[in-house]
Design an enzyme around this catalytic site. Structure first.
Site: not given
Ligand code: BES
Ligand code: ZN
Ligand code: MN
Length: 459
Positions: A228, A233, A240, A251, A310, A312, A314
Site C-alpha cells: 500500500k 491519507d 480524518k 500510510d 477513508d 481507500e 483496500r
Molecule cells: N490508513 C488508515 C488505517 C490506519 C490508521 C493505519 C491509523 C494505522 C493507523 C486507513 O486508510 C483507514 O483510514 N482505515 C479506516 C477504515 C474504516 C474507515 C473502515 C480505519 O481503520 O479506521
Molecule cells: Zn490509509
Molecule cells: Mn484511510
C-alpha cells in the site's frame, strides 16, 4: 549513513555478553583491579547493564554487557542495541556470550542502533562500530539492516518530499541498483490500462496516482509483493480528525516495507522471480474526489460501494492484487497500513497476518521467533463475508458497525486473489524509542517473511 560492520583494524575492544547467572564467573575472570571496579560499579549482569573495564593506561580494555535472565529478555528484543549508543566511539567485537540466532539478533541490533533519520538535521555523532561476528552470515545481516534503513527512511520522509512520484523514484533507484526492470502507469493512463480504483482514489491530488511494477530474477518460483503506497491519507471527503491524520505520512508503510523486503531478496540473490506492485496515490480532498455511496467498478469486474472514502487502502490494493493474480504467482503477499482496528487488536509491536494455509502460518510464526520480528495470525473468518456485501453492489469498502475491522478489510482483499496469499496489516511505526528502533518509521514482518521464504516457496 550506511549501517555496516567495521573491518578488524584498529584492534577491536572485546565485548562480553554476561547473563546474570554467569556474572560472578565473568567478574572473577577479570584482572584484580577489574574485579574491584566491577564491585565499585555494582555490576551484577542485569539486562542492559554496562561495565567498561579500563587497562592500566586508562584505555578501554574490555566491556561487559549484562544480559539479565531469559525472563527479562522475553520482555523485549534487540537488547544489545540499548548499550551501543552508550559506548565511546571505536571498534568493538563480540567476544563471548552470544551464539546462533542470539548472535544474529545481537549483530543486527548493533547495526540498527546506528540508524538515524538525518535528512533534515545534522547527523548524530558516529556510534560505536562492530566487527562482523564470526559464526554467522554477517553479510546477510548487513543486507537486512540496510534494507530496514531504506524502509525507515521512506516512511520517515514527510509527504511533502514523498509523494507518488518520489515513491516511484525510490523504486527506480532500487531497480537500478539491483538490475531489476520497472514500469510505471501514471495518471489517466491508469484508466486505459484498467486500474479504475487506483485512479479514483488518487485523482483528487495534483500529484498523479500511479502503479509501480518492478520485476527481478530469471528462474525459480514467482513471488509477488504488493504494498500500500498511500503517500498521505487525509481520509478524503470522510476527512480524518487531526489526531488521526497526524501520522498519515506513514500510510505508504506497506510500500516501504515491501521495497525493503525486495532489497533483501535481490541483494541476497535468492533463487526466485520477484514482482513488486505498488499502487502509489495521495488520498486528497478536491471537487473531483470520490464520494460516499459512489459505486465503482474494479479491475477484476467486482463492483464496490464506497461507504467511507477513508477505507481507500483496500481499493488501491484490490486493483494491484487483481493484476498480481492474473499470472497466477506461486505466492502473493500484501503489506499495508490498512486499518486502525489492527492496532486496537495487537498494538504497535506485532504484525498481524492472514493466510488460509496452516503451513504458511507455521512457517511465518517460526521464522518470526527466530529473527525477533514478532507476528500474530488473524483469521480469514468466512462467516464475516456477509459484512462486506452491501446488497446493491458486490462489495462494501467500509461495513457499518465497525466490528472486526481488520478482518473485514482482509476478507475484502482476499476477493481479488486466487493464488496462495498472505496479507499483513502492519502499523509501520515505532511510537516510542526502543532498542535499535528509534521513534518513527519501522519495518514489520519483512524479516520474518525473508526467513520463511525457503519454506513458503520450497526454495
Ligand atoms: N490508513 C488508515 C488505517 C490506519 C490508521 C493505519 C491509523 C494505522 C493507523 C486507513 O486508510 C483507514 O483510514 N482505515 C479506516 C477504515 C474504516 C474507515 C473502515 C480505519 O481503520 O479506521
Ligand atoms: Zn490509509
Ligand atoms: Mn484511510
Amino acid at each position: 549513513m550506511p549501517l555496516a560492520f567495521a573491518g578488524p583494524n584498529p584492534a577491536p575492544v572485546p565485548v562480553h555478553i554476561v547473563e546474570k547467572d554467569h556474572a560472578a564467573a565473568a567478574i572473577a575472570a577479570l584482572p584484580e583491579a577489574g574485579q574491584h571496579w566491577a564491585a565499585t560499579q555494582g555490576f551484577v549482569g542485569n539486562l542492559g547493564q554496562l561495565l567498561q573495564v579500563p587497562d592500566a593506561q586508562g584505555g578501554l580494555a574490555q566491556v561487559l554487557v549484562g544480559y539479565g535472565t531469559a525472563q527479562n529478555r522475553a520482555r523485549g528484543r534487540f537488547h544489545l542495541g540499548a548499550v551501543v549508543r552508550q559506548l565511546p566511539e571505536g571498534v568493538y567485537q563480540i567476544a563471548s556470550g552470544l551464539t546462533g540466532t542470539a548472535l544474529e539478533e545481537g549483530a543486527l541490533a548493533w547495526l540498527l542502533a546506528g540508524y538515524c533519520f538525518d535528512r533534515y538535521r545534522k547527523p548524530i555523532d558516529p556510534v560505536a562500530a562492530l566487527v562482523a561476528p564470526d559464526g554467522i552470515d554477517a553479510a546477510r545481516i548487513q543486507i537486512i539492516a540496510q534494507a530496514e534503513a531504506l524502509t525507515r527512511d521512506l516512511i520517515n520522509t514527510p509527504a511533502s518530499d514523498m509523494g507518488p512520484e518520489e515513491l516511484e523514484l525510490a523504486a527506480r533507484d532500487l531497480a537500478r541498483a539491483q538490475n531489476a526492470t520497472i514500469s510505471v502507469t501514471t495518471g489517466d493512463d491508469l484508466l486505459d490500462a484498467n486500474f479504475p480504483l487506483i485512479h479514483t482514489v488518487g485523482r483528487a491530488s495534483p500529484r498523479e496516482p500511479r502503479l509501480i511494477d518492478l520485476r527481478w530474477g530469471k528462474s525459480g518460483p514467482l513471488l509477488t509483493l504488493v504494498g500500500k503506497g498511500v503517500c498521505f491519507d487525509t481520509g478524503g471527503l470522510n476527512i480524518k480528525p487531526g489526531a488521526s491524520m497526524v501520522l498519515m505520512k506513514k500510510d505508504m508503510g506497506g510500500a516501504a516495507t515491501v521495497l525493503g523486503l525486495a532489497q533483501m531478496t535481490m541483494a541476497l540473490g535468492l533463487n526466485l522471480r520477484l514482482r513488486v506492485l505498488i499502487p502509489a496515490v495521495e488520498n486528497s480532498i478536491a471537487g473531483n474526489a470520490f464520494r460516499p455511496q459512489d459505486i465503482l467498478q474494479s479491475r477484476k469486474g467486482l463492483t464496490v460501494e464506497i461507504n467511507n472514502t477513508d477505507a481507500e487502502g483496500r481499493l488501491v490494493l484490490a486493483d494491484a492484487l487483481a493484476l498480481a493474480d492474473e499470472e497466477a504467482p506461486d505466492l502473493v503477499i500484501s503489506m499495508a497500513t490498512l486499518t486502525g482496528a489492527a492496532r486496537v487488536a495487537v498494538g504497535p509491536d506485532l504484525a498481524p497476518f492472514y493466510t488460509d494455509s496452516d503451513d504458511h502460518a507455521a512457517a511465518i510464526a517460526a521464522a518470526a521467533r527466530a529473527v525477533a520480528d514478532p507476528v500474530w495470525r488473524m483469521p480469514f473468518h468466512d462467516p464475516y463475508e456477509q459484512m462486506i456485501e452491501p446488497g446493491i453492489a458486490d462489495l462494501d469498502n467500509a461495513p457499518g458497525g465497525g466490528m472486526a475491522g481488520s478482518i473485514t478489510a482482509a476478507l475484502f482483499l482476499r476477493r481479488f486473489v486466487h493464488s496462495p496469499y498472505l496479507h499483513f496489516d502492519i502499523y509501520g511505526w515505532q511510537p516510542t524509542a526502543a532498542p535499535s528502533r528509534s521513534k518513527g518509521g519501522v519495518g514489520m514482518g519483512a524479516r520474518a517473511i525473508l526467513a520463511a521464504l525457503p519454506r513458503l516457496l520450497n526454495l
